[in-house]
Design an enzyme around this catalytic site. Structure first.
Site, PDB file in Angstrom:
ATOM      1  N   PHE A  95       0.840  -1.190   0.000  1.00  0.00           N
ATOM      2  CA  PHE A  95       0.000   0.000   0.000  1.00  0.00           C
ATOM      3  C   PHE A  95       0.880   1.247   0.000  1.00  0.00           C
ATOM      4  O   PHE A  95       1.829   1.344   0.773  1.00  0.00           O
ATOM      5  CB  PHE A  95      -0.930   0.008   1.218  1.00  0.00           C
ATOM      6  CG  PHE A  95      -1.914   1.128   1.169  1.00  0.00           C
ATOM      7  CD1 PHE A  95      -3.041   1.039   0.371  1.00  0.00           C
ATOM      8  CD2 PHE A  95      -1.695   2.303   1.882  1.00  0.00           C
ATOM      9  CE1 PHE A  95      -3.952   2.095   0.287  1.00  0.00           C
ATOM     10  CE2 PHE A  95      -2.597   3.361   1.813  1.00  0.00           C
ATOM     11  CZ  PHE A  95      -3.727   3.243   1.013  1.00  0.00           C
ATOM     12  N   GLU A  99      -9.122   7.060   1.842  1.00  0.00           N
ATOM     13  CA  GLU A  99      -7.692   7.285   1.613  1.00  0.00           C
ATOM     14  C   GLU A  99      -7.324   8.717   2.002  1.00  0.00           C
ATOM     15  O   GLU A  99      -7.247   9.583   1.160  1.00  0.00           O
ATOM     16  CB  GLU A  99      -7.328   7.031   0.145  1.00  0.00           C
ATOM     17  CG  GLU A  99      -6.841   5.634  -0.163  1.00  0.00           C
ATOM     18  CD  GLU A  99      -7.916   4.738  -0.764  1.00  0.00           C
ATOM     19  OE1 GLU A  99      -7.573   3.653  -1.230  1.00  0.00           O
ATOM     20  OE2 GLU A  99      -9.091   5.129  -0.757  1.00  0.00           O
ATOM     21  N   SER A 100      -7.151   8.941   3.292  1.00  0.00           N
ATOM     22  CA  SER A 100      -6.675  10.218   3.860  1.00  0.00           C
ATOM     23  C   SER A 100      -7.757  11.241   4.203  1.00  0.00           C
ATOM     24  O   SER A 100      -8.727  10.889   4.851  1.00  0.00           O
ATOM     25  CB  SER A 100      -5.519  10.799   3.048  1.00  0.00           C
ATOM     26  OG  SER A 100      -4.476   9.828   2.970  1.00  0.00           O
ATOM     27  N   CYS A 102      -3.869   9.042  -0.376  1.00  0.00           N
ATOM     28  CA  CYS A 102      -2.744   8.100  -0.504  1.00  0.00           C
ATOM     29  C   CYS A 102      -3.130   6.964  -1.438  1.00  0.00           C
ATOM     30  O   CYS A 102      -4.088   7.064  -2.196  1.00  0.00           O
ATOM     31  CB  CYS A 102      -2.360   7.584   0.884  1.00  0.00           C
ATOM     32  SG  CYS A 102      -3.780   6.862   1.752  1.00  0.00           S
ATOM     33  N   PHE A 154      -8.869   1.219  10.131  1.00  0.00           N
ATOM     34  CA  PHE A 154      -9.210   0.372   8.987  1.00  0.00           C
ATOM     35  C   PHE A 154      -8.990  -1.096   9.347  1.00  0.00           C
ATOM     36  O   PHE A 154      -8.307  -1.415  10.319  1.00  0.00           O
ATOM     37  CB  PHE A 154      -8.383   0.794   7.767  1.00  0.00           C
ATOM     38  CG  PHE A 154      -8.712   2.203   7.334  1.00  0.00           C
ATOM     39  CD1 PHE A 154      -9.763   2.458   6.463  1.00  0.00           C
ATOM     40  CD2 PHE A 154      -7.994   3.292   7.825  1.00  0.00           C
ATOM     41  CE1 PHE A 154     -10.088   3.759   6.087  1.00  0.00           C
ATOM     42  CE2 PHE A 154      -8.310   4.603   7.450  1.00  0.00           C
ATOM     43  CZ  PHE A 154      -9.355   4.830   6.582  1.00  0.00           C
ATOM     44  N   SER A 169      -6.502   6.663  10.451  1.00  0.00           N
ATOM     45  CA  SER A 169      -6.536   8.063  10.032  1.00  0.00           C
ATOM     46  C   SER A 169      -7.206   8.898  11.102  1.00  0.00           C
ATOM     47  O   SER A 169      -8.127   8.425  11.772  1.00  0.00           O
ATOM     48  CB  SER A 169      -7.348   8.222   8.741  1.00  0.00           C
ATOM     49  OG  SER A 169      -6.616   7.730   7.639  1.00  0.00           O
ATOM     50  N   HIS A 225      -2.035   9.958   9.286  1.00  0.00           N
ATOM     51  CA  HIS A 225      -2.398   8.754   8.539  1.00  0.00           C
ATOM     52  C   HIS A 225      -1.297   7.724   8.716  1.00  0.00           C
ATOM     53  O   HIS A 225      -0.111   8.074   8.653  1.00  0.00           O
ATOM     54  CB  HIS A 225      -2.599   9.087   7.058  1.00  0.00           C
ATOM     55  CG  HIS A 225      -3.639  10.140   6.872  1.00  0.00           C
ATOM     56  ND1 HIS A 225      -4.981   9.867   7.008  1.00  0.00           N
ATOM     57  CD2 HIS A 225      -3.545  11.465   6.644  1.00  0.00           C
ATOM     58  CE1 HIS A 225      -5.658  10.992   6.852  1.00  0.00           C
ATOM     59  NE2 HIS A 225      -4.807  11.976   6.637  1.00  0.00           N
ATOM     60  N   GLU A 275       2.206  -1.592   7.932  1.00  0.00           N
ATOM     61  CA  GLU A 275       2.781  -2.877   7.509  1.00  0.00           C
ATOM     62  C   GLU A 275       4.301  -2.838   7.425  1.00  0.00           C
ATOM     63  O   GLU A 275       4.886  -1.902   6.886  1.00  0.00           O
ATOM     64  CB  GLU A 275       2.228  -3.326   6.150  1.00  0.00           C
ATOM     65  CG  GLU A 275       0.761  -3.711   6.166  1.00  0.00           C
ATOM     66  CD  GLU A 275      -0.134  -2.580   5.710  1.00  0.00           C
ATOM     67  OE1 GLU A 275      -1.137  -2.877   5.035  1.00  0.00           O
ATOM     68  OE2 GLU A 275       0.148  -1.402   6.009  1.00  0.00           O
TER      69      GLU A 275
END
Length: 337
Positions: free
Chosen positions: A6, A62-63, A77, A226, A232, A245, A249
């Site tokens: 990601f 996404e952000s 992102c 998430f 976030s 954010h 991983e």
């Protein structure tokens, strides 16, 4: 390093508008359907929202998105197509009697550049796309890649403004990108399997256990966790926002922190404490910080925040941009490296 994971590094777009009469609500009057249409073009959705009398803050899949009466900041992102928001945003603003007068696009260096879709395949492509989609009266334009001594960290900036408006309406904007997070701290951003929580309640728990709620205790926090991992948050405090954010991983761990100064407050020492607290949440090996400001003093405070955390300044680059003032790009690495 994973072949492709990601993409944590965000793309950030800031657009400034003006109206003929004094603007009260301005862009905040844009209905939710219009916002959804803009986000559909970018390929993301709203997951949570909060607002106050100054602006509205949205956590996205996404952000983040921030909507003020005369400016909009959208940061995304992953493989989102952020720049595709420009044309619909200009259109919806025009329907509200607002005209674009300033544009700034910034991003770091992607971890997985080959995974990016058009128009984000290269910085040259991005600049071409912006120039084709902003009106001709934004005649002062500049694009630059600000380098650093760390090959994988450089700062890409495109800025444009018209002849009469200066879009620096806040004393400063600080954008922090952190990589190689402390693995123990990064684990806190993974959900427990079958935790019985939704994204909001799991997000609240992460905010609390990581100490994110201590960064600016005065702010109202809108957070989201998430599944299975990632986090976030947007914080709102008077006319200021802050946002975090996290892509936790291993192999491509990344966290970002961004905050702005307030026109109502002149305590710049505040930024040292805020940055210190934010970076300590992640204890990254590598940090890059971009400071956009009218006041040259702010960027010197960044190093003051990093040094006590064992982060050493490796490079510092400065450049001037139309309608944006000066941007200073600094990189830091942990002394243990």
């Amino acid at each position: 390093m994973a072949v492709s994971g990601f993409e944590g590094f965000e793309k950030r777009l800031e657009l400034h508008f003006f109206g003929d009469d004094p603007v009260k609500m301005g862009l905040r009057l844009m209905d939710f359907g219009s916002l959804e249409e803009v986000l559909h073009a970018v390929q993301c959705t709203v997951v949570s929202a909060v607002g106050n009398r100054f602006f509205d803050a949205y956590v996205l899949s996404e952000s983040s998105l921030f909507v003020y009466p005369t400016k909009i900041i959208i940061k995304t992102c992953g493989t989102t197509q952020l720049l595709k928001s420009i044309r619909p945003l200009i259109h919806h603003a025009r329907n509200l009697g607002l005209t674009l007068c300033g544009c700034r696009y910034t991003r770091g260096s992607f971890i997985f550049p080959k995974s990016q879709p058009f128009p984000h395949t290269s910085f040259k492509e991005e600049v071409n796309y912006i120039e084709e989609n902003i009106p001709a009266h934004l005649c002062f334009r500049k694009a630059a890649v600000m380098p650093s001594k760390l090959p994988s960290h450089s700062w890409h900036v495109f800025s444009a403004g018209d002849e009469t408006h200066h879009s620096l309406d806040v004393p400063y904007t600080v954008e922090v990108c952190m990589t190689e997070l402390d693995p123990v701290l990064a684990r806190k951003f993974f959900r427990r399997p079958a935790d019985g929580k939704n994204g909001d309640s799991a997000g609240k728990e992460m905010t609390h256990i990581t100490g994110i709620d201590n960064i600016n205790p005065g702010s109202i926090i809108c957070d989201f966790a998430f599944d299975p991992c990632g986090y976030s948050m947007n914080g709102i405090d008077c006319d200021r926002y802050s946002t975090i954010h996290v892509t936790p991983e291993d192999g491509y761990s990344y966290a970002s922190f961004e905050c702005v100064g307030s026109v109502y407050e002149d305590n710049d020492d505040d930024i040292v404490q805020v940055l210190k607290k934010a970076v300590q949440v992640f204890r990254p090996s590598t940090v890059s910080v971009s400071t956009t400001a009218t006041n040259h003093e702010i960027w010197t405070r960044v190093a003051r925040a990093m040094e006590p955390l064992g982060l050493k300044c490796r490079s510092c680059t400065m450049d001037e941009f139309p309608a944006a003032g000066s941007i200073v790009f600094q990189t830091f690495t942990a002394r243990r490296k």
